[in-house]
Design a protein around this motif. Sequence first.
Motif, PDB file in Angstrom:
ATOM      1  N   TRP A  51     -15.215  19.632  11.150  1.00  0.00           N
ATOM      2  CA  TRP A  51     -14.046  20.704  11.576  1.00  0.00           C
ATOM      3  C   TRP A  51     -14.625  21.814  12.191  1.00  0.00           C
ATOM      4  O   TRP A  51     -13.805  22.678  12.442  1.00  0.00           O
ATOM      5  N   ARG A  52     -16.032  22.217  12.312  1.00  0.00           N
ATOM      6  CA  ARG A  52     -16.438  23.307  12.822  1.00  0.00           C
ATOM      7  C   ARG A  52     -16.897  23.089  14.057  1.00  0.00           C
ATOM      8  O   ARG A  52     -17.090  24.169  14.913  1.00  0.00           O
ATOM      9  N   THR A  53     -17.248  22.019  14.381  1.00  0.00           N
ATOM     10  CA  THR A  53     -18.070  21.945  15.841  1.00  0.00           C
ATOM     11  C   THR A  53     -17.163  22.018  17.058  1.00  0.00           C
ATOM     12  O   THR A  53     -17.530  22.601  18.001  1.00  0.00           O
ATOM     13  N   PHE A  54     -15.782  21.558  17.077  1.00  0.00           N
ATOM     14  CA  PHE A  54     -14.996  21.262  18.146  1.00  0.00           C
ATOM     15  C   PHE A  54     -14.031  22.606  18.168  1.00  0.00           C
ATOM     16  O   PHE A  54     -13.434  23.224  17.228  1.00  0.00           O
ATOM     17  N   PRO A  55     -13.547  22.882  19.504  1.00  0.00           N
ATOM     18  CA  PRO A  55     -12.380  23.802  19.552  1.00  0.00           C
ATOM     19  C   PRO A  55     -11.081  23.276  18.905  1.00  0.00           C
ATOM     20  O   PRO A  55     -11.080  22.177  18.744  1.00  0.00           O
ATOM     21  N   ASP A  56     -10.221  24.211  18.708  1.00  0.00           N
ATOM     22  CA  ASP A  56      -8.914  23.768  18.143  1.00  0.00           C
ATOM     23  C   ASP A  56      -8.201  22.740  18.801  1.00  0.00           C
ATOM     24  O   ASP A  56      -7.377  22.157  18.325  1.00  0.00           O
ATOM     25  N   ASP A  57      -8.492  22.760  20.199  1.00  0.00           N
ATOM     26  CA  ASP A  57      -7.560  21.915  20.998  1.00  0.00           C
ATOM     27  C   ASP A  57      -8.079  20.326  20.850  1.00  0.00           C
ATOM     28  O   ASP A  57      -7.608  19.325  21.504  1.00  0.00           O
ATOM     29  N   VAL A  58      -9.257  20.154  20.157  1.00  0.00           N
ATOM     30  CA  VAL A  58      -9.924  18.869  20.039  1.00  0.00           C
ATOM     31  C   VAL A  58      -9.703  18.315  18.491  1.00  0.00           C
ATOM     32  O   VAL A  58      -9.811  18.980  17.609  1.00  0.00           O
ATOM     33  N   LEU A  59      -9.062  17.231  18.524  1.00  0.00           N
ATOM     34  CA  LEU A  59      -8.709  16.411  17.093  1.00  0.00           C
ATOM     35  C   LEU A  59     -10.163  15.711  16.826  1.00  0.00           C
ATOM     36  O   LEU A  59     -10.449  14.629  17.359  1.00  0.00           O
ATOM     37  N   PRO A  60     -11.052  16.146  15.879  1.00  0.00           N
ATOM     38  CA  PRO A  60     -12.193  15.236  15.485  1.00  0.00           C
ATOM     39  C   PRO A  60     -11.973  13.838  14.724  1.00  0.00           C
ATOM     40  O   PRO A  60     -11.121  14.146  13.835  1.00  0.00           O
ATOM     41  N   MET A 118       0.932  -1.157  -0.053  1.00  0.00           N
ATOM     42  CA  MET A 118       0.046  -0.146   0.180  1.00  0.00           C
ATOM     43  C   MET A 118       0.865   1.170   0.039  1.00  0.00           C
ATOM     44  O   MET A 118       1.890   1.416   0.712  1.00  0.00           O
ATOM     45  N   GLY A 119       0.420   2.240  -0.993  1.00  0.00           N
ATOM     46  CA  GLY A 119       1.326   3.341  -0.883  1.00  0.00           C
ATOM     47  C   GLY A 119       1.125   4.250   0.351  1.00  0.00           C
ATOM     48  O   GLY A 119       0.103   4.194   1.092  1.00  0.00           O
ATOM     49  N   SER A 120       1.943   5.232   0.643  1.00  0.00           N
ATOM     50  CA  SER A 120       1.704   6.284   1.398  1.00  0.00           C
ATOM     51  C   SER A 120       0.679   7.346   0.964  1.00  0.00           C
ATOM     52  O   SER A 120       0.456   7.386   0.197  1.00  0.00           O
ATOM     53  N   LEU A 121      -0.034   7.859   2.171  1.00  0.00           N
ATOM     54  CA  LEU A 121      -0.853   8.633   1.806  1.00  0.00           C
ATOM     55  C   LEU A 121      -0.397  10.239   2.184  1.00  0.00           C
ATOM     56  O   LEU A 121       0.309  10.356   3.030  1.00  0.00           O
ATOM     57  N   SER A 122      -0.874  11.071   1.342  1.00  0.00           N
ATOM     58  CA  SER A 122      -0.462  12.756   1.553  1.00  0.00           C
ATOM     59  C   SER A 122      -1.575  13.126   2.400  1.00  0.00           C
ATOM     60  O   SER A 122      -2.707  13.546   1.858  1.00  0.00           O
ATOM     61  N   ILE A 123      -1.276  13.393   3.637  1.00  0.00           N
ATOM     62  CA  ILE A 123      -2.429  13.806   4.596  1.00  0.00           C
ATOM     63  C   ILE A 123      -2.176  15.649   4.668  1.00  0.00           C
ATOM     64  O   ILE A 123      -1.161  15.903   4.906  1.00  0.00           O
ATOM     65  N   PRO A 124      -3.398  16.315   4.370  1.00  0.00           N
ATOM     66  CA  PRO A 124      -3.028  17.656   4.557  1.00  0.00           C
ATOM     67  C   PRO A 124      -2.925  17.889   6.069  1.00  0.00           C
ATOM     68  O   PRO A 124      -3.170  17.215   6.836  1.00  0.00           O
ATOM     69  N   PRO A 125      -2.174  19.043   6.207  1.00  0.00           N
ATOM     70  CA  PRO A 125      -1.771  19.613   7.537  1.00  0.00           C
ATOM     71  C   PRO A 125      -2.803  20.053   8.393  1.00  0.00           C
ATOM     72  O   PRO A 125      -3.843  20.378   7.870  1.00  0.00           O
ATOM     73  N   LEU A 126      -2.957  19.792   9.563  1.00  0.00           N
ATOM     74  CA  LEU A 126      -3.933  20.122  10.456  1.00  0.00           C
ATOM     75  C   LEU A 126      -4.457  21.446  10.449  1.00  0.00           C
ATOM     76  O   LEU A 126      -5.777  21.585  10.259  1.00  0.00           O
ATOM     77  N   ALA A 127      -3.727  22.272  10.181  1.00  0.00           N
ATOM     78  CA  ALA A 127      -4.130  23.927  10.074  1.00  0.00           C
ATOM     79  C   ALA A 127      -5.163  23.756   8.840  1.00  0.00           C
ATOM     80  O   ALA A 127      -5.970  24.658   8.776  1.00  0.00           O
ATOM     81  N   GLU A 128      -4.668  22.964   7.626  1.00  0.00           N
ATOM     82  CA  GLU A 128      -5.510  23.155   6.485  1.00  0.00           C
ATOM     83  C   GLU A 128      -6.929  22.482   6.515  1.00  0.00           C
ATOM     84  O   GLU A 128      -7.816  22.816   6.144  1.00  0.00           O
ATOM     85  N   LEU A 129      -6.931  21.280   7.349  1.00  0.00           N
ATOM     86  CA  LEU A 129      -8.196  20.585   7.347  1.00  0.00           C
ATOM     87  C   LEU A 129      -9.107  21.373   8.400  1.00  0.00           C
ATOM     88  O   LEU A 129     -10.460  21.275   8.200  1.00  0.00           O
ATOM     89  N   ARG A 130      -8.618  22.088   9.447  1.00  0.00           N
ATOM     90  CA  ARG A 130      -9.367  23.092  10.146  1.00  0.00           C
ATOM     91  C   ARG A 130     -10.091  24.133   9.500  1.00  0.00           C
ATOM     92  O   ARG A 130     -11.054  24.714   9.810  1.00  0.00           O
ATOM     93  N   LYS A 131      -9.545  24.429   8.282  1.00  0.00           N
ATOM     94  CA  LYS A 131     -10.276  25.664   7.247  1.00  0.00           C
ATOM     95  C   LYS A 131     -11.510  24.770   6.662  1.00  0.00           C
ATOM     96  O   LYS A 131     -12.197  25.575   5.934  1.00  0.00           O
ATOM     97  N   ARG A 132     -11.760  23.764   6.668  1.00  0.00           N
ATOM     98  CA  ARG A 132     -12.848  22.825   5.948  1.00  0.00           C
ATOM     99  C   ARG A 132     -14.135  23.344   6.571  1.00  0.00           C
ATOM    100  O   ARG A 132     -14.073  23.651   7.850  1.00  0.00           O
ATOM    101  N   ARG A 133     -15.271  23.426   5.870  1.00  0.00           N
ATOM    102  CA  ARG A 133     -16.480  23.724   6.276  1.00  0.00           C
ATOM    103  C   ARG A 133     -17.426  22.711   6.783  1.00  0.00           C
ATOM    104  O   ARG A 133     -18.468  22.886   7.522  1.00  0.00           O
ATOM    105  N   SER A 134     -16.918  21.266   6.915  1.00  0.00           N
ATOM    106  CA  SER A 134     -18.072  20.533   7.412  1.00  0.00           C
ATOM    107  C   SER A 134     -18.156  20.560   8.854  1.00  0.00           C
ATOM    108  O   SER A 134     -17.180  21.166   9.603  1.00  0.00           O
ATOM    109  N   ALA A 135     -19.002  20.062   9.280  1.00  0.00           N
ATOM    110  CA  ALA A 135     -19.637  20.213  10.687  1.00  0.00           C
ATOM    111  C   ALA A 135     -18.083  19.509  11.553  1.00  0.00           C
ATOM    112  O   ALA A 135     -17.932  19.731  12.775  1.00  0.00           O
TER     113      ALA A 135
END
Length: 104
Positions: free
Chosen positions: A20-29, A1-18
């Motif tokens: 990434w929007r529901t929890f404060p920054d110190d919680v990793l959903p 299995m190849g490696s996955l390119s995972i976007p940085p957490l800061a980039e994921l937190r810019k997403r608009r889905s619930a």
Amino acid sequence: MGSLSIPPLAELRKRRSAKWRTFPDDVLPLPVAEMDFPLAEPVAKVLHEAVDRSDTGSHLLAAARVALNAGHRYGPSGHGFARLNFGCAPQTLTEALTRIAAVC
């Protein structure tokens, strides 16, 4: 299995889905979903080609037996895009994309 390119957490937190929007920054959903990863280039290519031709409606449904939604139905940022629900088994998604590629 190849490696996955995972976007940085800061980039994921810019997403608009619930997720990434529901929890404060110190919680990793969790769990991390496949929508948190970049779309595979071959998949993106086929979908963009269909969208560029405005070929996401009845043709794909009739020819490939796959239904897509017009992106603008989900807000102005979706204009020019098609929406494919990929919250399904990987085999189902693979079959849908194979069908789309065969008729595009």
